[in-house]
Design a protein around this motif. Structure first.
Motif, PDB file in Angstrom:
ATOM      1  N   ALA A 195       0.910  -4.431 -12.998  1.00 48.41           N
ATOM      2  CA  ALA A 195       2.042  -3.584 -13.266  1.00 48.41           C
ATOM      3  C   ALA A 195       2.203  -3.861 -14.808  1.00 48.41           C
ATOM      4  N   PHE A 196       1.278  -4.714 -14.959  1.00 44.75           N
ATOM      5  CA  PHE A 196       1.273  -4.825 -16.822  1.00 44.75           C
ATOM      6  C   PHE A 196      -0.070  -3.526 -17.472  1.00 44.75           C
ATOM      7  N   TYR A 197      -0.812  -3.573 -16.802  1.00 39.70           N
ATOM      8  CA  TYR A 197      -2.263  -3.034 -17.030  1.00 39.70           C
ATOM      9  C   TYR A 197      -2.489  -2.253 -16.018  1.00 39.70           C
ATOM     10  N   PRO A 198      -2.691  -1.675 -15.133  1.00 44.12           N
ATOM     11  CA  PRO A 198      -2.686  -0.965 -13.276  1.00 44.12           C
ATOM     12  C   PRO A 198      -3.889  -0.290 -14.103  1.00 44.12           C
ATOM     13  N   ALA A 199      -4.518  -1.064 -12.369  1.00 46.77           N
ATOM     14  CA  ALA A 199      -5.763  -0.832 -11.626  1.00 46.77           C
ATOM     15  C   ALA A 199      -7.007  -1.540 -12.968  1.00 46.77           C
ATOM     16  N   THR A 200      -6.470  -1.624 -13.927  1.00 46.41           N
ATOM     17  CA  THR A 200      -7.632  -2.335 -14.054  1.00 46.41           C
ATOM     18  C   THR A 200      -7.849  -3.990 -13.905  1.00 46.41           C
ATOM     19  N   VAL A 201      -7.466  -5.031 -13.023  1.00 43.08           N
ATOM     20  CA  VAL A 201      -8.509  -5.586 -12.183  1.00 43.08           C
ATOM     21  C   VAL A 201      -9.717  -4.953 -11.318  1.00 43.08           C
TER      22      VAL A 201
ATOM     23  N   MET B   1      -3.338  -3.441   8.143  1.00 41.35           N
ATOM     24  CA  MET B   1      -2.772  -3.332   6.994  1.00 41.35           C
ATOM     25  C   MET B   1      -2.674  -2.361   6.670  1.00 41.35           C
ATOM     26  N   GLN B   2      -1.067  -1.657   6.226  1.00 41.09           N
ATOM     27  CA  GLN B   2      -0.769  -0.721   6.311  1.00 41.09           C
ATOM     28  C   GLN B   2      -0.319  -0.437   4.991  1.00 41.09           C
ATOM     29  N   SER B   3      -1.031   0.947   3.880  1.00 40.18           N
ATOM     30  CA  SER B   3      -0.518   0.731   2.652  1.00 40.18           C
ATOM     31  C   SER B   3      -0.012   2.263   2.071  1.00 40.18           C
ATOM     32  N   LEU B   4       1.545   2.124   0.922  1.00 35.88           N
ATOM     33  CA  LEU B   4       2.212   3.268   1.333  1.00 35.88           C
ATOM     34  C   LEU B   4       1.976   4.036  -0.509  1.00 35.88           C
ATOM     35  N   VAL B   5       0.522   4.521  -0.997  1.00 38.38           N
ATOM     36  CA  VAL B   5       0.663   5.234  -2.035  1.00 38.38           C
ATOM     37  C   VAL B   5       1.195   6.212  -2.692  1.00 38.38           C
ATOM     38  N   ILE B   6       2.232   6.860  -3.419  1.00 37.80           N
ATOM     39  CA  ILE B   6       3.344   7.315  -3.828  1.00 37.80           C
ATOM     40  C   ILE B   6       2.904   7.933  -4.911  1.00 37.80           C
ATOM     41  N   VAL B   7       2.822   9.165  -5.139  1.00 35.41           N
ATOM     42  CA  VAL B   7       1.733   9.818  -6.193  1.00 35.41           C
ATOM     43  C   VAL B   7       3.162  10.549  -6.806  1.00 35.41           C
ATOM     44  N   ALA B   8       2.601  10.647  -8.175  1.00 33.74           N
ATOM     45  CA  ALA B   8       3.897  11.913  -8.305  1.00 33.74           C
ATOM     46  C   ALA B   8       3.466  12.201 -10.410  1.00 33.74           C
ATOM     47  N   HIS B   9       4.557  12.973 -10.797  1.00 35.57           N
ATOM     48  CA  HIS B   9       3.323  13.736 -12.153  1.00 35.57           C
ATOM     49  C   HIS B   9       3.794  12.659 -13.417  1.00 35.57           C
ATOM     50  N   VAL B  37       2.851  -1.243  -1.316  1.00 32.96           N
ATOM     51  CA  VAL B  37       3.720   0.070  -1.616  1.00 32.96           C
ATOM     52  C   VAL B  37       2.783   0.204  -3.431  1.00 32.96           C
ATOM     53  N   ARG B  38       1.781   1.559  -3.141  1.00 33.11           N
ATOM     54  CA  ARG B  38       1.708   1.541  -4.617  1.00 33.11           C
ATOM     55  C   ARG B  38       1.758   2.783  -5.385  1.00 33.11           C
ATOM     56  N   THR B  39       1.894   3.371  -6.358  1.00 38.74           N
ATOM     57  CA  THR B  39       2.407   4.427  -7.126  1.00 38.74           C
ATOM     58  C   THR B  39       1.305   4.458  -8.172  1.00 38.74           C
ATOM     59  N   GLY B  40       1.261   6.356  -8.135  1.00 37.45           N
ATOM     60  CA  GLY B  40      -0.319   6.541  -9.405  1.00 37.45           C
ATOM     61  C   GLY B  40       0.444   7.900  -9.924  1.00 37.45           C
ATOM     62  N   PHE B  41       0.107   8.436 -10.757  1.00 37.24           N
ATOM     63  CA  PHE B  41       0.420   9.426 -11.452  1.00 37.24           C
ATOM     64  C   PHE B  41      -0.482   9.677 -12.331  1.00 37.24           C
ATOM     65  N   TRP B  42      -0.336  11.338 -12.354  1.00 34.29           N
ATOM     66  CA  TRP B  42      -0.939  12.144 -13.111  1.00 34.29           C
ATOM     67  C   TRP B  42      -0.789  11.790 -14.982  1.00 34.29           C
ATOM     68  N   GLN B  44       0.641   9.124 -16.254  1.00 33.66           N
ATOM     69  CA  GLN B  44       0.790   7.967 -16.206  1.00 33.66           C
ATOM     70  C   GLN B  44      -0.365   6.562 -15.773  1.00 33.66           C
ATOM     71  N   GLN B  45      -0.174   5.119 -16.192  1.00 36.22           N
ATOM     72  CA  GLN B  45      -1.008   4.539 -15.194  1.00 36.22           C
ATOM     73  C   GLN B  45      -0.552   4.072 -13.780  1.00 36.22           C
ATOM     74  N   PRO B  46      -0.888   3.155 -12.582  1.00 35.14           N
ATOM     75  CA  PRO B  46      -2.656   3.901 -12.414  1.00 35.14           C
ATOM     76  C   PRO B  46      -3.007   5.359 -12.976  1.00 35.14           C
ATOM     77  N   SER B  47      -4.201   5.682 -12.674  1.00 34.21           N
ATOM     78  CA  SER B  47      -3.865   7.736 -12.676  1.00 34.21           C
ATOM     79  C   SER B  47      -3.858   7.906 -11.155  1.00 34.21           C
ATOM     80  N   LEU B  48      -4.084   9.144 -10.498  1.00 37.97           N
ATOM     81  CA  LEU B  48      -4.798   9.344  -9.458  1.00 37.97           C
ATOM     82  C   LEU B  48      -5.942   9.318  -9.131  1.00 37.97           C
ATOM     83  N   ARG B  49      -6.126   9.215 -10.025  1.00 39.45           N
ATOM     84  CA  ARG B  49      -7.870   8.677 -10.539  1.00 39.45           C
ATOM     85  C   ARG B  49      -8.823   7.840  -9.133  1.00 39.45           C
ATOM     86  N   GLU B  50      -7.569   6.608  -9.542  1.00 40.29           N
ATOM     87  CA  GLU B  50      -7.952   5.509  -9.527  1.00 40.29           C
ATOM     88  C   GLU B  50      -7.041   4.316  -8.650  1.00 40.29           C
ATOM     89  N   VAL B  51      -5.705   5.409  -8.213  1.00 39.31           N
ATOM     90  CA  VAL B  51      -4.384   4.238  -7.350  1.00 39.31           C
ATOM     91  C   VAL B  51      -5.596   4.446  -5.874  1.00 39.31           C
TER      92      VAL B  51
END
Lengths: 380, 308
Positions: A195-201, B1-9, B37-42, B44-51
């Motif tokens: 949460a502090f540093y997303p995707a870094t780990v 194991m089931q994951s939800l990934v919410i992607v947003a702007h 439950v993970r979140t990814g952003f266009w 912000q971090q984590p980016s859509l590329r890495e979520v």
């Protein structure tokens, strides 16, 4: 060996025996197997070797028990390869054997991850507990810090800096201090750091395994669409300046691993961060778009009348803004070029009524330069 | 194991942009319907590329917290997630019926279920209604015979309400107007509101002239936007004449040209939006038990005390 009596719990014993009934164990210096014919457990560590019956597994020497609780913690209590690898890194598992580590864990092993200080300690049964605080609070009395128990609170802590300004780049070295997560599990410490540093780990882990996928600037250029297509025209030398400006350790704690392309390295320093940066981030791309617009302009020769001190003062102002030291300049320190009174004085003296330096217009016909004003695409 | 990934702007400028994403992620996380439950952003971090690499599940459901189909859901997100073989045709949608497509994501070499955007799901109509209820403080708003005692209708009006659903318009995305029209029609079909109309920021009929478009004295205005920001907090309140300067705030309701305007702000901030995310994942095959029912109960002010 530590004073901790590493007595094995009933659950640990049962799991140990059940695992050995299926297959031998080899983990972190522990080698164990079950001889069904002799109904004997053979347990070996670098300094000990013993063979015991089922009833005596629970009373093996403390050092052997430590190896077993260590195995139990990592294989039964920490889920997921990445969390395991991270927790092992947190306690320097690859650097010292279990008995040394158990000794050190009694007082706590500290590691730094960006601006986080993570301290690993050990419960009697071998379970690790984790404390997370800001590195600037390393010596602070925990009672003076705001306590958090939910790892997802880290997301809110990291949203604003100490001045209340939004931190769009979570890996910027501007994390606010004054908080503590005093007692997290392995799963929770992973979530807090995420949460502090997303995707870094996860990127650090990929790098550790030797399979970090890096997307260089040219890959990034090729991928863009919409308004960011514009970065395709950013000159290569500008990418160099952009990397030096944005990706320095003073601006971002990730270690830049991307270059212009796989075969074209950038001269700019990538930094010394623990965790890698595997591609230009959205901040760099957005800034690159702005610079692409600005770099479309041709240079022009201007004539300004300045004293030598005024010329140097302009340089000092640029440095102060770029290095974010404006707030450090004392109000009455008029030796500093970026001192507010000095700058206000310069403005009074050298700007005309239209805000032009030395009365020199920006454009040939006296117009302001607003060709880069593209307010309609504010933050797309 | 089931994951939800919410992607947003997300946003580089506005910290509130990601707030609904995080809030709804928390709501869904609390149901335990997903292992993570993970979140990814266009932006912000984590980016859509890495979520996706932060998601550990075997079954991964990706739900775009976007209002409409279009550039982001059809082009940017699939590209950034590296959905191999993606083609908007897979959704077989003319603008409001995208459901799900299952593709391998190159980033993790695993199949993911890529769902249609939250904004075009039919359940989003319920969120608009919920926002109408929350902004008026009346769980029966619009149902004239049911709510005679409501503070919201202790006015000289006949008790009926108009409802304006506000969108950007087609200038930026031709499909965004379809989502607005779709929910406007569904709201109209409920028969609960006297008048329901779609208004836009950059085309006719414009939200600036909201009072010209309604007979009803009371008008609920809800932008079909995911997050509050520049448009919903600054432009729209000023354009409608709720205030001359957004920084000074505005009343709810605010009186404009003899109408009371109940301005609700971005619908995506309504807690019930978490339900629509769950509906999208369930439609794509996620096993979420009774999570939808629990979220509906938990986010409903009328049943909150009894919720979990």
């Amino acid at each position: 060996m530590s004073a901790v009596e590493s007595a094995l719990s009933e659950t640990q014993l049962v799991t140990f025996r059940e695992t050995l009934a299926d297959e031998p164990i080899e983990y972190d210096g522990l080698a164990a197997e079950y001889d069904a014919g002799e109904e004997t457990y053979h347990i070996e560590t670098p300094n000990h070797r013993t063979s015991v019956g089922a009833d005596d597994v629970g009373s093996v020497a403390a050092e052997l028990a430590a190896y077993i609780t260590n195995w139990y913690f990592y294989t039964q209590q920490v889920s997921g390869e990445i969390t395991q690898a991270f927790c092992r890194w947190l306690e320097g598992a690859d650097d010292r054997p279990v008995p040394d580590r158990y000794d050190a864990l009694e007082t706590g092993i500290d590691r730094e991850w960006g601006q986080l200080r993570v301290t690993t300690t050990l419960a009697e049964d071998g379970t690790r507990r984790y404390e997370v605080r800001h590195i600037d609070d390393s010596d602070a009395d925990a009672a003076t810090l705001t306590t958090h128990t939910d790892p997802f609170d880290a997301r809110d802590i990291g949203t604003l800096d100490a001045d209340g300004q939004y931190r769009p780049l979570r890996t910027a070295p501007s994390l606010d201090a004054g908080w503590i997560f005093p007692d997290l599990t392995a799963g929770e410490v992973y979530e807090a750091v995420e949460a502090f540093y997303p995707a870094t780990v996860v990127n650090w882990h990929r790098e550790q395994r030797g399979d970090l996928d890096i997307d260089h600037w040219r890959d990034e250029q090729d991928r863009q669409s919409g308004i960011y297509n514009l970065i395709t025209v950013l000159p290569d030398e500008a990418v160099e300046w952009a990397a030096a400006a944005c990706c320095d350790d003073s601006q971002c704690l990730k270690r830049r691993e991307w270059e212009l392309s796989e075969d074209e390295a950038l001269d700019a320093d990538g930094g010394d961060g623990v965790f890698p940066c595997r591609e230009p981030c959205s901040m760099v791309v957005a800034a690159g778009r702005e610079w692409a617009k600005l770099e479309r302009e041709d240079t022009q020769t201007y004539e300004f009348e300045l004293t030598p001190s005024e010329k140097e003062q302009l340089e000092e102002i640029i440095d102060a803004v770029a290095d974010d030291t404006v707030d450090e300049i004392r109000e009455a320190d008029l030796d500093e070029g970026a001192n507010r009174y000095r700058v206000r004085y310069l403005r009074e003296k050298r700007f005309d009524g239209d805000g032009n330096l030395s009365g020199t217009p920006t454009g040939p016909d006296g117009d302001d330069n607003d060709s880069t004003d593209d307010s309609k695409d504010h933050d797309e | 194991m089931q994951s939800l990934v919410i992607v947003a702007h997300g946003s580089h400028l506005n910290p509130d942009s990601a707030t609904p994403t995080h809030t709804h992620a928390d709501t869904i996380r609390a149901t335990g319907a997903f292992d993570e439950v993970r979140t990814g952003f266009w932006k912000q971090q984590p980016s859509l590329r890495e979520v996706l690499r932060t998601a550990r599940g075997d079954d991964i459901y990706v739900v775009p917290l976007f209002i409409s189909e279009g550039y982001f859901t059809e082009r940017v997100i699939p590209r950034e997630l590296r959905l191999e073989g993606w083609d908007p045709e897979l959704w077989d949608s003319e603008g409001i019926s995208a459901d799900t497509a299952t593709l391998v994501a190159g980033d993790i070499d695993k199949e993911v279920h890529y769902c249609g955007p939250v904004g075009t799901h039919e359940a989003m109509t319920d969120v608009l209604v919920r926002r109408a209820e929350s902004v008026t403080g009346d769980p029966k708003v619009g149902e004239v015979s049911e709510s005679a005692d409501s503070e919201a209708r202790q006015t000289e009006s006949d008790g009926g309400f108009g409802f304006a659903v506000v969108g950007h318009g087609t200038e930026r995305n031709e499909k965004s107007a379809k989502a607005i029209e779709y929910h406007t029609e569904r709201l109209r079909e409920t028969g609960r509101f006297d008048e329901v109309k779609a208004l836009f920021m950059d085309e006719e009929p414009e939200v600036d002239d909201v009072t010209d478009h309604f007979e009803s004295e009371d008008i609920i205005v809800v932008p079909l936007f995911i997050a509050d920001g520049f448009h919903t907090q600054e432009d729209i309140p000023e354009d409608m004449g709720l205030t001359d300067d957004y920084r000074e705030g505005y009343d709810v309701p605010a009186t404009v040209d003899g109408h009371r305007i109940w301005y609700g702000g971005a619908v995506g901030t309504e807690e019930l939006t978490a339900d629509v995310i769950l509906e999208r994942a369930a439609d794509a095959g996620a096993d979420i038990g009774d999570a939808i029912e629990r979220v509906r109960r938990k986010t409903n002010p009328a049943t909150q005390a009894a919720g979990d």
